[in-house]
Write a protein that holds these residues in place. Structure first.
Motif, PDB file in Angstrom:
ATOM      1  N   SER A   1       4.615   7.911 -14.740  1.00  0.00           N
ATOM      2  CA  SER A   1       5.314   6.587 -14.133  1.00  0.00           C
ATOM      3  C   SER A   1       6.848   6.716 -14.903  1.00  0.00           C
ATOM      4  N   GLY A   2       7.396   7.397 -15.617  1.00  0.00           N
ATOM      5  CA  GLY A   2       8.341   7.140 -16.536  1.00  0.00           C
ATOM      6  C   GLY A   2       8.726   6.124 -17.323  1.00  0.00           C
ATOM      7  N   GLY A   3       7.432   5.393 -17.580  1.00  0.00           N
ATOM      8  CA  GLY A   3       7.610   4.017 -18.017  1.00  0.00           C
ATOM      9  C   GLY A   3       8.392   3.012 -17.073  1.00  0.00           C
ATOM     10  N   LEU A   4       8.252   3.358 -15.751  1.00  0.00           N
ATOM     11  CA  LEU A   4       8.705   2.349 -14.802  1.00  0.00           C
ATOM     12  C   LEU A   4       7.502   1.505 -14.394  1.00  0.00           C
ATOM     13  N   THR A   5       7.599   0.536 -13.647  1.00  0.00           N
ATOM     14  CA  THR A   5       6.670  -0.659 -13.570  1.00  0.00           C
ATOM     15  C   THR A   5       5.959  -0.486 -12.098  1.00  0.00           C
ATOM     16  N   TYR A   6       6.912  -0.144 -11.138  1.00  0.00           N
ATOM     17  CA  TYR A   6       6.412  -0.253  -9.536  1.00  0.00           C
ATOM     18  C   TYR A   6       6.689   1.168  -9.063  1.00  0.00           C
ATOM     19  N   GLY A   7       5.969   1.310  -7.850  1.00  0.00           N
ATOM     20  CA  GLY A   7       6.110   2.440  -7.062  1.00  0.00           C
ATOM     21  C   GLY A   7       7.408   2.458  -6.459  1.00  0.00           C
ATOM     22  N   ILE A   8       7.715   1.539  -5.783  1.00  0.00           N
ATOM     23  CA  ILE A   8       8.972   1.266  -5.089  1.00  0.00           C
ATOM     24  C   ILE A   8       9.578  -0.119  -5.448  1.00  0.00           C
TER      25      ILE A   8
ATOM     26  N   VAL B   1      10.834   7.804  -6.766  1.00  0.00           N
ATOM     27  CA  VAL B   1      11.896   8.465  -6.966  1.00  0.00           C
ATOM     28  C   VAL B   1      12.058   9.317  -8.224  1.00  0.00           C
ATOM     29  N   HIS B   2      11.531   8.678  -9.138  1.00  0.00           N
ATOM     30  CA  HIS B   2      11.384   9.388 -10.565  1.00  0.00           C
ATOM     31  C   HIS B   2      10.373  10.772 -10.212  1.00  0.00           C
ATOM     32  N   ARG B   3       9.411  10.714  -9.592  1.00  0.00           N
ATOM     33  CA  ARG B   3       8.564  11.748  -9.374  1.00  0.00           C
ATOM     34  C   ARG B   3       9.028  12.707  -8.442  1.00  0.00           C
ATOM     35  N   ILE B   4       9.565  12.200  -7.487  1.00  0.00           N
ATOM     36  CA  ILE B   4      10.093  13.294  -6.442  1.00  0.00           C
ATOM     37  C   ILE B   4      11.481  14.042  -6.946  1.00  0.00           C
TER      38      ILE B   4
ATOM     39  N   SER C   1      11.690  14.881 -10.447  1.00  0.00           N
ATOM     40  CA  SER C   1      11.288  15.720 -11.436  1.00  0.00           C
ATOM     41  C   SER C   1      10.729  16.891 -11.248  1.00  0.00           C
ATOM     42  N   LEU C   2      10.925  17.923 -12.091  1.00  0.00           N
ATOM     43  CA  LEU C   2      10.558  19.232 -12.142  1.00  0.00           C
ATOM     44  C   LEU C   2       9.475  19.403 -13.073  1.00  0.00           C
ATOM     45  N   ASP C   3       9.199  18.318 -14.008  1.00  0.00           N
ATOM     46  CA  ASP C   3       8.406  18.465 -14.969  1.00  0.00           C
ATOM     47  C   ASP C   3       6.928  18.833 -14.357  1.00  0.00           C
ATOM     48  N   PRO C   4       5.993  19.431 -14.446  1.00  0.00           N
ATOM     49  CA  PRO C   4       4.936  19.861 -13.803  1.00  0.00           C
ATOM     50  C   PRO C   4       3.949  18.705 -14.052  1.00  0.00           C
ATOM     51  N   GLY C   5       4.066  18.017 -14.952  1.00  0.00           N
ATOM     52  CA  GLY C   5       3.091  16.806 -15.455  1.00  0.00           C
ATOM     53  C   GLY C   5       3.406  15.322 -14.741  1.00  0.00           C
ATOM     54  N   VAL C   6       4.799  15.580 -14.006  1.00  0.00           N
ATOM     55  CA  VAL C   6       5.410  14.400 -13.551  1.00  0.00           C
ATOM     56  C   VAL C   6       5.405  14.522 -12.111  1.00  0.00           C
ATOM     57  N   MET C   7       6.106  15.630 -11.410  1.00  0.00           N
ATOM     58  CA  MET C   7       6.547  15.869 -10.419  1.00  0.00           C
ATOM     59  C   MET C   7       5.228  15.614  -9.134  1.00  0.00           C
ATOM     60  N   MET C   8       5.985  14.940  -8.033  1.00  0.00           N
ATOM     61  CA  MET C   8       5.252  15.195  -6.696  1.00  0.00           C
ATOM     62  C   MET C   8       6.010  15.468  -5.795  1.00  0.00           C
TER      63      MET C   8
ATOM     64  N   ARG D   1       0.687  -1.321   0.077  1.00  0.00           N
ATOM     65  CA  ARG D   1       0.115  -0.054   0.070  1.00  0.00           C
ATOM     66  C   ARG D   1       0.954   1.312  -0.052  1.00  0.00           C
ATOM     67  N   TYR D   2       1.766   1.198   0.658  1.00  0.00           N
ATOM     68  CA  TYR D   2       2.915   2.469   0.437  1.00  0.00           C
ATOM     69  C   TYR D   2       4.011   2.188  -0.761  1.00  0.00           C
ATOM     70  N   GLY D   3       3.685   1.334  -1.612  1.00  0.00           N
ATOM     71  CA  GLY D   3       4.429   1.396  -3.044  1.00  0.00           C
ATOM     72  C   GLY D   3       5.262   0.302  -3.303  1.00  0.00           C
ATOM     73  N   VAL D   4       5.581  -0.626  -2.284  1.00  0.00           N
ATOM     74  CA  VAL D   4       6.616  -1.763  -2.711  1.00  0.00           C
ATOM     75  C   VAL D   4       5.973  -2.745  -3.692  1.00  0.00           C
ATOM     76  N   ASN D   5       6.541  -2.938  -4.789  1.00  0.00           N
ATOM     77  CA  ASN D   5       6.255  -3.739  -5.961  1.00  0.00           C
ATOM     78  C   ASN D   5       4.772  -3.480  -6.264  1.00  0.00           C
ATOM     79  N   LYS D   6       4.374  -2.215  -6.017  1.00  0.00           N
ATOM     80  CA  LYS D   6       2.916  -1.818  -6.429  1.00  0.00           C
ATOM     81  C   LYS D   6       2.751  -1.029  -7.908  1.00  0.00           C
ATOM     82  N   PRO D   7       2.273  -1.594  -8.780  1.00  0.00           N
ATOM     83  CA  PRO D   7       1.996  -0.971 -10.170  1.00  0.00           C
ATOM     84  C   PRO D   7       1.325   0.198 -10.007  1.00  0.00           C
TER      85      PRO D   7
END
Length: 360
Positions: free
Chosen positions: A304-311, A322-325, A327-334, A290-296
């Motif tokens: 998602s940057g083409g990646l498969t899992y949250g962690i 990691v990809h989202r935190i 990023s500075l792209d407004p459509g990607v960043m978190m 639920r906090y992202g480990v092996n979660k699509p």
């Protein structure tokens, strides 16, 4: 009134607990596109929360400073927080959520920069002051932007960009186009179950020592002594969130989870705007999936940057979080709002956490 937003806000405004309150008023169907003015204080000074000179942030009687164990990252801005509880009223203790604040409570958060962090006599620049006001109908937010002379701050409804330059602790010159949120953005971050709610002042965030004028004391105990908090469990049973940047405050896992909670869990929780993602980032969440480990991802799109899992344990470069935190792209960043810079130290912490995470 600032223009540029063709939206309708339903705002109701009741002033409680101020030294010089205006007559309570209600505002309905306010258009930010028109030229009408909000019938609320136009300047921060009118609230009578701080002594003059205002930029010293010396609170008047009844306005209490406080701090959090792990504060939200906002482009390296520093924060000075205060609370005003109406006389005779009390907050209700809550073990797991934000305290239940009395009607009329005002939460005050000042955002500022030390312009040269290598200099002990720091020259500060205040950027904005946000007020979160508990009214009869619920919580409402108002934002005041400081003038160049730092003598007062003016109500800002439509948001604003403020260029800031400062020297960090390493002597490096930093620049950011600091983004002051508009009222719609304030609501989007503070939304919980379709209602506005505070984010920071929970028992686990407030459970820390603070240097008051009359000496250091635990904040929760101090609030109880001041009769602005109704009751308190035994001190050793109080929850405590780790300080993400202090290895003495918790394990690597506890500190990484604390960083994710304050920066992400206001949306990524069961009652938050991002609940449909199924990604729950409160530090109390025990299920790794639920906090992202092996979660699509459910609906991340290009985020998602083409990646498969949250962690992906052991592989931060393959982890969507990691990809989202980074990023500075407004459509990607978190997070989506509140930053235009990468929180380098926070990202480093999350990378280390994932790198050392065992396969689950």
């Amino acid at each position: 009134m600032r223009s540029g937003f063709g939206v309708i806000l339903i705002l109701s405004y009741l002033v409680y607990g101020c030294s010089n309150p205006k007559k309570p008023v209600e505002i309905e169907q306010l258009s930010l596109k028109g030229s009408a003015k909000l019938d609320v204080p136009e300047t921060l000074s009118e609230w009578k929360l701080f002594e003059e000179p205002l930029n010293q942030l010396n609170p008047v009687a009844g306005v209490i400073p406080y701090d959090l164990n792990s504060p939200l990252f906002t482009d390296y801005a520093l924060k000075a927080r205060f609370i005003k509880v109406p006389e005779g009223m009390q907050a209700v203790y809550n073990h797991s959520e934000v305290l239940e604040f009395a009607e009329g409570t005002i939460l005050i958060k000042n955002f500022y920069y030390d312009l040269d962090q290598t200099n002990e006599e720091k020259d500060q620049k205040l950027i904005e002051t946000r007020l979160l006001i508990h009214e009869k109908q619920g919580w409402n937010a108002l934002t005041y932007v400081w003038n160049d002379s730092q003598t007062d701050a003016t109500l800002e409804i439509a948001g604003k960009t403020v260029p800031v330059t400062w020297v960090n602790e390493d002597g490096v010159l930093k620049n950011v186009k600091y983004s002051v949120p508009n009222l719609v953005q304030c609501k989007s971050c503070h939304e919980r179950s379709a209602r506005m709610s505070p984010i920071g002042p929970s028992a686990r965030q407030l459970n820390k020592s603070f240097d008051y004028e009359d000496g250091a004391a635990n904040q929760l105990i101090k609030w109880h002594q001041l009769s602005i908090l109704d009751s308190l469990p035994a001190h050793n049973s109080l929850p405590k969130l780790a300080q993400w940047d202090n290895p003495q405050s918790g394990t690597l896992d506890e500190r990484a989870r604390a960083w994710l909670e304050i920066n992400c869990a206001h949306c990524h929780r069961a009652e938050g705007p991002a609940k449909n993602t199924g990604l729950h980032l409160l530090a109390s969440e025990k299920d790794p999936y639920r906090y992202g480990v092996n979660k699509p991802p459910i609906a991340a799109g290009r985020g998602s940057g083409g990646l498969t899992y949250g962690i992906v344990p052991g592989k931060p470069d393959q982890s969507i979080i990691v990809h989202r935190i980074e990023s500075l792209d407004p459509g990607v960043m978190m997070p989506e709002l509140g930053r235009r810079m990468e929180h380098e130290e926070g990202v480093e912490l999350i990378r280390e956490w994932i790198t050392k995470m065992s396969a689950l």
